[in-house]
Scaffold this active site. Structure first.
Site, PDB file in Angstrom:
ATOM      1  CD  GLU A 113       3.842   9.397   0.703  1.00  0.00           C
ATOM      2  OE1 GLU A 113       4.380   9.236   1.588  1.00  0.00           O
ATOM      3  OE2 GLU A 113       2.573   9.059   1.168  1.00  0.00           O
ATOM      4  CD  GLU A 135       0.684   5.423  -0.237  1.00  0.00           C
ATOM      5  OE1 GLU A 135       0.670   5.577   0.823  1.00  0.00           O
ATOM      6  OE2 GLU A 135       1.637   5.463  -0.951  1.00  0.00           O
TER       7      GLU A 135
HETATM    8  O1  AHR Z   1       1.562   2.786   2.967  1.00  0.00           O
HETATM    9  C1  AHR Z   1       2.489   3.080   3.759  1.00  0.00           C
HETATM   10  C2  AHR Z   1       3.436   4.226   3.457  1.00  0.00           C
HETATM   11  O2  AHR Z   1       2.717   5.431   3.552  1.00  0.00           O
HETATM   12  C3  AHR Z   1       3.824   4.138   1.869  1.00  0.00           C
HETATM   13  O3  AHR Z   1       5.083   3.632   1.578  1.00  0.00           O
HETATM   14  C4  AHR Z   1       4.035   5.761   1.563  1.00  0.00           C
HETATM   15  O4  AHR Z   1       4.084   6.268   0.147  1.00  0.00           O
HETATM   16  C5  AHR Z   1       3.108   6.558   2.736  1.00  0.00           C
HETATM   17  O5  AHR Z   1       3.564   7.322   3.374  1.00  0.00           O
END
Ligand code: AHR
Length: 505
Positions: free
Chosen positions: A173, A292
């Site tokens: 990110e 994610e």
């Molecule tokens: O999964 C929680 C957080 O969400 C992670 O660390 C990040 O990559 C995302 O913003």
């Protein structure tokens, strides 16, 4: 009751089910590692401190690949702090989550855990505070056989054989203002390209993931991907996507339509990636790493700045309802529908932190509601994903999203003829009748029909009632001799229906 019709035809293949579609994520965050996968003081821990009850549930969940060690955590992480004799490892500050990191769990412990869990590791390198050299050192430590500084260091740490980690994320990110070492798309694109080139020199067999936008709502979504891929297209194999959904008091219909938001997001990233590929006259098509995705009740999280330097704090341990399980089931259907372009997907996270598995120090681990659609999909989505185009009305909801009332996804195993149907009814009021024409050569019969939802939508599983919510068997289906299958879909429900050829004789 309203009707949805669709045809299931084995000739309409989207792609084989990607084995890495059923990934998850272990971040050094909250109690995912400490008190989650690793808890030496727990009665279920093995000699290395790994919780065997968590390992058992991880296997039952059917997870194929696990991303590690972050997440935001990786952007300030020094991997060297987590290897070697435990007594020599420093206690450090985790700047991502304002937590104290004891470093008693690191790369080699994660690899030992991965082997026991039967999952493929997906490693992330720190491109926040670090860069090309440290990524190369970590790769040398992990994958180089012997005879160099970092490979010999690994051997000195008791790990003779290289880990041979194939999948690597180039940071995390990097567009996010919350990220340690946030970069512009140009800065990140250049750094990711140089890191990729150098890493591939060390190990040409690795697969690399460039960071896409942190989510579809980022102001630079689209232009970020285009600029990053302009720099990295030839050097990487995947572009990443992240998405979290949540229900708020006034967005129920939108929440139930999350899979459609996900479809649009995926298709936007594919379009951007292919645009850059076309511009470069490349013959390669990049895959997507949806590394994610989940539901996250972010509005309940006070934010990183309010955390106060404790060890393994209880962070975002969201308790999921039956309705959440229905939506997670539908998000898996969206991933399956894009099996031709998604190579990796990771449910974030695995344990305690927005997770399907929960633990406490004084009991056995348990399954959250969302565990069930994931486990069932990972187990039964086998063979090839088939294209299904349901004809269905628009869902009646509290607000108008225009989303179809019913989604249907199918997989078929060409070896056995087994067909698995996944169906979502997102209508908030009405049951739906799904009327399917099966264009299969075999005569099929229903061997299992399970449903989540259709009532008790706010119920959750908890330490006190770990098995309150589980899929329930339904008999509300009928198959006729002319291969018409009808299935009843209760309002706000996710169903899985498994069919197999009728045994001969
Ligand atoms: O999964 C929680 C957080 O969400 C992670 O660390 C990040 O990559 C995302 O913003």
């Amino acid at each position: 009751m309203f009707t949805t019709t669709a045809t299931i035809d084995p000739a309409f293949v989207i792609a084989p089910v990607p084995p890495r579609l059923f990934g998850s994520f272990v971040e050094h965050m909250g109690r995912c590692v400490y008190g989650g996968v690793y808890d030496p003081g727990h009665p279920a821990a093995d000699a290395d401190g790994l919780r065997t009850d968590v390992l058992t549930l991880t296997k039952e969940l059917g997870v194929s690949v696990v991303r590690y060690p972050g997440g935001n955590f990786v952007s300030g992480y020094r991997w060297e702090d987590g290897v070697g004799p435990r007594e020599d490892r420093p206690v450090t500050l985790d700047t991502a989550w304002r937590s104290i990191e004891r470093n008693t769990f690191g790369l080699n412990e994660f690899m030992a855990w991965s082997r026991l869990a039967g999952v493929e590791p997906m490693m992330a390198v720190n491109l926040g505070t670090r860069g090309v050299e440290d990524a190369c050192n970590l790769l040398e430590y992990s994958n180089f056989t012997a005879g160099t500084r970092y490979s010999d260091l690994r051997i000195a740490h008791g790990v003779r054989d290289p880990h041979n980690i194939r999948l690597w994320c180039l940071g995390n990110e990097m567009d996010g203002p919350w990220q340690i070492g946030q970069k512009t798309a140009t800065q990140y694109g250049q750094l990711a390209a140089e890191t990729a080139k150098a890493m591939r020199r060390i190990d040409p067999d690795i697969e690399l993931v460039a960071c896409g936008s942190s989510n579809e709502r980022m102001p630079t979504f689209g232009s970020w991907e285009a600029e990053v891929l302009d720099h990295t297209y030839e050097f990487v194999d995947y572009i990443s996507l992240h998405a979290y959904f949540e229900q708020t008091p006034d967005n129920r219909a939108q929440f139930l339509a999350s899979a459609h938001t996900m479809d649009t997001f995926i298709e936007g990233v594919i379009a951007t990636s292919d645009h850059i590929g076309a511009k470069k006259r490349s013959r390669r098509k990049l895959k997507l790493s949806f590394d994610e995705w989940n539901l996250w009740y972010e509005s309940r999280f006070a934010g990183q700045d309010n955390l106060d330097w404790t060890e393994a704090p209880r962070l975002i341990e969201d308790e999921y309802t039956t309705e959440d399980a229905v939506v997670v089931g539908s998000l898996l259907m969206s991933l399956l529908r894009h099996a031709d372009r998604i190579g990796v997907a990771c449910l974030a996270q695995l344990v305690n932190v927005i997770a399907p598995i929960r633990t406490e120090p004084d009991s056995a681990a348990w399954r959250q509601t969302i565990f069930h659609p994931f486990a069932l999909t990972a187990r039964h989505a086998r063979g090839e994903v088939l294209r299904v185009e349901p004809v269905t009305p628009t869902a009646h909801g509290t607000d108008r999203t225009g989303a179809p009332a019913v989604d249907v996804t199918a997989t078929r195993d060409p070896e056995t003829g087994a067909l698995t149907l996944f169906a979502l009814n997102r209508d908030e009021h009405d049951s739906g009748r799904l009327d399917l024409r099966l264009h299969t050569d075999e005569n099929l019969h229903v061997v299992e029909h399970l449903v989540m939802g259709g009532g008790d939508l706010l119920a959750t599983n908890s330490q006190a009632a770990p098995d309150r919510i589980a899929p329930r068997t339904s008999t509300h289906h009928e198959i006729t001799a002319d291969s018409r299958l009808t299935i009843d879909l209760p309002p706000v429900s996710w169903s899985i229906v498994r069919l197999e050829p009728v045994p001969a004789g």
